[in-house]
Design a protein around this motif. Structure first.
Motif, PDB file in Angstrom:
ATOM      1  N   ARG A   1       0.267   4.325  -0.793  1.00 42.84           N
ATOM      2  CA  ARG A   1      -0.349   5.522  -0.208  1.00 42.84           C
ATOM      3  C   ARG A   1      -0.144   5.542   1.305  1.00 42.84           C
ATOM      4  O   ARG A   1       0.214   6.564   1.888  1.00 42.84           O
ATOM      5  N   ARG A   2      -0.358   4.385   1.932  1.00 42.01           N
ATOM      6  CA  ARG A   2      -0.145   4.310   3.385  1.00 42.01           C
ATOM      7  C   ARG A   2       1.329   4.457   3.718  1.00 42.01           C
ATOM      8  O   ARG A   2       1.685   5.136   4.695  1.00 42.01           O
TER       9      ARG A   2
ATOM     10  N   ALA B   1       2.183   8.063   3.645  1.00 40.42           N
ATOM     11  CA  ALA B   1       1.674   8.773   4.813  1.00 40.42           C
ATOM     12  C   ALA B   1       2.529   8.520   6.051  1.00 40.42           C
ATOM     13  O   ALA B   1       2.642   9.376   6.932  1.00 40.42           O
ATOM     14  N   GLN B   2       3.160   7.336   6.081  1.00 39.57           N
ATOM     15  CA  GLN B   2       3.993   6.961   7.233  1.00 39.57           C
ATOM     16  C   GLN B   2       5.472   7.272   7.015  1.00 39.57           C
ATOM     17  O   GLN B   2       6.295   6.954   7.866  1.00 39.57           O
TER      18      GLN B   2
ATOM     19  N   ASP C   1       0.850  -1.184   0.000  1.00 40.64           N
ATOM     20  CA  ASP C   1       0.000   0.000   0.000  1.00 40.64           C
ATOM     21  C   ASP C   1       0.891   1.241   0.000  1.00 40.64           C
ATOM     22  O   ASP C   1       1.297   1.734   1.053  1.00 40.64           O
TER      23      ASP C   1
END
Length: 346
Positions: free
Chosen positions: A169-170, A173-174, A167
């Motif tokens: 996108r995740r 974000a992290q 993922d």
């Protein structure tokens, strides 16, 4: 080689199947995906293919390449990002000039130059470390590369298609993946469903198609695949997705050719008790080891399982290749001998 026009016709034909570059699809979910592939293949927008291991991400990437009006004539350069050691990233991607470092005996074009005029497919993009992501992003922005040992930038023109089972996108974000690179790559996003999500109709169609291709390739008559066998395949869960189903089909074909027919006892046991299930310990490989295994397997298949040629292409000795083949259980499946016009079934 199929033309883009043939690709479009194949995907728009109102038949029970849609065939794009040999991809079998009867489920509505896959038919919709393939129509999108055809719709967006003839453009230069970067694309990201999402899907679990074994779902056929490279097949979709090749379909996007094949459907382009001009790039289909150019190279399709496939790179497994997880298989490239950190210290070799620049030489592999950017290339080098003769004398740039010890062992650089000739000029060498990197993957970015090799893909000029065609498509660069970056598999397992999520395995690329952050500091390497920056270098890739710069190329995508400037469309130039400079080989190691040179000061002269070279213009490159390719379509980028990337794939991952993570993922992104995740991860972005992290902080595990660059946000700017994500949005640079994910202009078009294609999500490949798992085989279980595709449903029983695709399991049946893929299984039967692989059996018939094997029969045609090896020169024997297949006959009708028993309905009980197709029903059993439909009910099976394939954790390895399409890749595992193809392996099953090959084992079934080998067994049927060896026994001269559809042996219900043997095939039922094969479906519900895969070879080595109780005798071999579960293997746990890191993402990098998985990538290395995929890279070695791809080279073996490309070079007809000739170990010396494969070792040379990989830049390792024949002994090291054999050790890695044993480690990753990479062995060529027995050929299906057509025998005396052997026939499977009736």
């Amino acid at each position: 080689m199929a033309s883009p026009q043939q690709l479009t016709l194949a995907a728009s034909t109102p038949a029970s199947d849609i065939a794009v570059r040999g991809i079998v699809a009867r489920s509505q979910q896959m038919r919709d995906l393939l129509r999108d592939v055809v719709l967006y293949s003839n453009c230069d927008a970067n694309a990201l293919i999402l899907g679990d291991t074994g779902t056929g991400k490279e097949s979709i990437a090749r379909a996007l390449h094949q459907g382009h009006a001009t790039r289909w004539r150019g190279p399709f350069v496939s790179v497994n990002c997880g298989a490239i050691p950190d210290g070799l990233f620049e030489s592999e991607f950017f290339g080098y000039t003769k004398g740039a470092f010890t062992g650089a005996v000739t000029d060498h074009a990197g993957y970015l130059e090799q893909a000029h005029g065609g498509t660069l497919f970056l598999d397992e993009l999520g395995e690329l470390p952050l500091h390497q992501q920056v270098k890739l992003l710069r190329v995508l922005e400037q469309r130039t590369v400079t080989r190691l040992g040179s000061r002269t930038p070279v213009q490159v023109d390719f379509r980028l298609v990337a794939a991952t089972n993570r993922d992104l996108r995740r991860m972005a974000a992290q902080g595990g993946f660059r946000t700017d690179l994500y949005y640079r790559v994910a202009v078009l996003v294609f999500r490949l469903p798992s085989l279980d999500e595709r449903g029983p109709e695709d399991k049946r169609a893929i299984f039967e198609t692989i059996l018939r291709r094997l029969a045609e390739r090896n020169g024997y008559r297949l006959g009708n695949v028993p309905e009980w066998l197709l029903d059993a395949v439909e009910r099976c869960h394939f954790q390895g997705n399409v890749r595992e189903l193809i392996n099953l089909a090959e084992r079934v074909a080998i067994t049927c050719q060896a026994t001269g027919g559809w042996n219900a006892d043997l095939l039922t046991a094969m479906l519900h008790h895969p070879p080595g299930a109780d005798t071999a310990p579960a293997r746990s490989w890191s993402a990098r080891e998985e990538a290395e295994r995929d890279r070695i397997l791809a080279h073996l298949e490309n070079h007809g399982w000739r170990r010396q040629v494969t070792a040379t292409a990989l830049g390792i000795s024949r002994k090291v290749l054999w050790e890695k083949m044993r480690k990753y259980c990479l062995f060529e499946a027995p050929s299906l001998d057509a025998g005396n016009g052997g026939r499977l079934g009736s």
